[in-house]
Design an enzyme around this catalytic site. Sequence first.
Site, PDB file in Angstrom:
ATOM      1  N   GLU A 153      -8.123   6.627  -3.865  1.00  0.00           N
ATOM      2  CA  GLU A 153      -7.863   8.024  -2.973  1.00  0.00           C
ATOM      3  C   GLU A 153      -8.533   9.554  -4.543  1.00  0.00           C
ATOM      4  O   GLU A 153      -7.955   9.789  -4.790  1.00  0.00           O
ATOM      5  CB  GLU A 153      -6.101   8.464  -2.879  1.00  0.00           C
ATOM      6  CG  GLU A 153      -5.941   7.327  -1.851  1.00  0.00           C
ATOM      7  CD  GLU A 153      -4.353   8.201  -2.100  1.00  0.00           C
ATOM      8  OE1 GLU A 153      -4.134   8.359  -2.090  1.00  0.00           O
ATOM      9  OE2 GLU A 153      -3.761   7.049  -1.093  1.00  0.00           O
TER      10      GLU A 153
ATOM     11  N   GLU B 269      -5.047  -0.516   5.210  1.00  0.00           N
ATOM     12  CA  GLU B 269      -3.568   0.231   5.460  1.00  0.00           C
ATOM     13  C   GLU B 269      -3.156   0.893   6.645  1.00  0.00           C
ATOM     14  O   GLU B 269      -2.587   1.626   6.610  1.00  0.00           O
ATOM     15  CB  GLU B 269      -3.284   1.168   4.207  1.00  0.00           C
ATOM     16  CG  GLU B 269      -3.091   1.312   2.884  1.00  0.00           C
ATOM     17  CD  GLU B 269      -2.928   2.074   1.943  1.00  0.00           C
ATOM     18  OE1 GLU B 269      -2.709   3.386   1.895  1.00  0.00           O
ATOM     19  OE2 GLU B 269      -3.570   1.646   0.663  1.00  0.00           O
TER      20      GLU B 269
HETATM   21  O1  9MR Z   1       4.085   3.236   1.697  1.00  0.00           O
HETATM   22  C1  9MR Z   1       4.115   3.459   0.039  1.00  0.00           C
HETATM   23  C2  9MR Z   1       5.560   4.122  -0.012  1.00  0.00           C
HETATM   24  O2  9MR Z   1       6.506   3.233   0.135  1.00  0.00           O
HETATM   25  C3  9MR Z   1       5.569   4.747  -0.998  1.00  0.00           C
HETATM   26  O3  9MR Z   1       7.146   5.718  -0.982  1.00  0.00           O
HETATM   27  C4  9MR Z   1       4.548   5.674  -1.150  1.00  0.00           C
HETATM   28  C5  9MR Z   1       4.766   6.615  -2.426  1.00  0.00           C
HETATM   29  O4  9MR Z   1       3.654   6.331  -2.706  1.00  0.00           O
HETATM   30  O5  9MR Z   1       3.313   4.923  -0.902  1.00  0.00           O
HETATM   31  C6  9MR Z   1       2.867   4.394   0.319  1.00  0.00           C
HETATM   32  O6  9MR Z   1       1.856   3.731   0.005  1.00  0.00           O
HETATM   33  C7  9MR Z   1       0.597   4.503   0.472  1.00  0.00           C
HETATM   34  C8  9MR Z   1      -0.583   3.802  -0.714  1.00  0.00           C
HETATM   35  O7  9MR Z   1       0.426   3.179  -1.622  1.00  0.00           O
HETATM   36  C9  9MR Z   1      -1.886   3.955  -0.717  1.00  0.00           C
HETATM   37  N1  9MR Z   1      -1.548   4.940   0.510  1.00  0.00           N
HETATM   38  C10 9MR Z   1      -1.535   5.951   1.137  1.00  0.00           C
HETATM   39  C11 9MR Z   1       0.136   5.309   1.380  1.00  0.00           C
HETATM   40  C12 9MR Z   1       1.163   5.753   2.479  1.00  0.00           C
HETATM   41  O8  9MR Z   1       1.425   6.741   1.013  1.00  0.00           O
END
Ligand code: 9MR
Length: 375
Positions: free
Chosen positions: A159, A264
């Site tokens: 990102e 994802e």
């Molecule tokens: O799914 C993840 C969630 O459990 C966490 O709280 C969150 C915190 O940053 O991150 C989520 O996963 C993210 C991923 O690592 C990067 N892309 C966006 C995802 C959804 O937020």
Amino acid sequence: MKTRLHRTTVTVLCLAAWALAAGQDSGTTLKQAWEKHFLVGAALNPNVVSGKDSAAAAIVKAQFNTITAENAMKFGPTHPKSGEYNFKLADEFVDYGTKNGMAVIGHTLVWHAQTPRWVFQDGEAKAGRDTLLARMRDHIMTVAGRYQGRIHGWDVVNEAFDDDGTLRKSPWLNGIGEDFIEKAFTFAAEADPKAELYYNDYNVWKPEKAAAVIRLVKDLRSKGIRVDGVGEQAHWGFSYPKNGELKAMLQAFREAGIKVHITEMDISVLPNPWDYQGADIGKRFDELPGTNPYTEGLPDSVQAKLADRYAELFGIFLEYDDIVERVTLWGVDDGHSWLDYFPVRGRTNYPLLFDRQYRPKPAFDAVIRAAGTGK
Ligand code: 9MR
């Protein structure tokens, strides 16, 4: 009391039977259906890895051939303090994948989120370029180095772009400068020369963002820095991306000679009056009336709409299977999806292929059928 206990036992047995049916019936599995085209996987949390969530664990073993840790390998969990690493959950995750012969994805080395504050500080002041580069290198060498040879691919940088294709004003960019991305890829290649290295982001289907990501990959490659693919996170909805927009993205990557990973994937079924698209976890909205309509279950009509949406998206992945290398769902079952908390806390969403009772949804069958292998 006895009746209640009995009822609980019966419920648990039923759930277990459903879970078994989901994972182990004689029908085609996701990984079988798509094996000639791309890997199919899921993001796992520690309860799945440990087997505590046994129903989800059964599904994972039966259905998927690639796994990503939803959180366990990120900077915060692995490197909470300067000089202090914690690999318990990450080790368990990588061991699980290795033992089960799955392609293990490392997620993620350099991201602005879930990175502790100390990383960007130097006492009271902001850490300067050299300090930040040294910390980044130490982190990548230690984490990616630890799992050298066992990781199929790393999301090296996550990102780094805004949707308009400009670089996100992140602490990595502010502290190091634009070359933080190439430094991260250079360190990752040194730490694990055999792992594939990816740039990962959401909304890559937006044309400005796709163009920026393609420019980045070409620029790095022209400097001899290895980038093996790009991840489109695919946190999507019923109305976005439009099929034409997704195809245009895949076509652009095909023409640029860049492999794509769908990293994802989930599809929100909930109303989106904010018209928010993406996964910027800094974004939050207050719940509005009518935006959490399915707390008692998903109506058949929406269930069917979700199945159709999954079918058309996988149909597009199939058309581009020369460059689509992997499709990973962001979770196993609807009961454990981050979308219950984003972009509004405490809603009931249904974005995945297995429901809260671990049963395969119509969307699961639709994804199997989309491979054209029948069921
Ligand atoms: O799914 C993840 C969630 O459990 C966490 O709280 C969150 C915190 O940053 O991150 C989520 O996963 C993210 C991923 O690592 C990067 N892309 C966006 C995802 C959804 O937020």
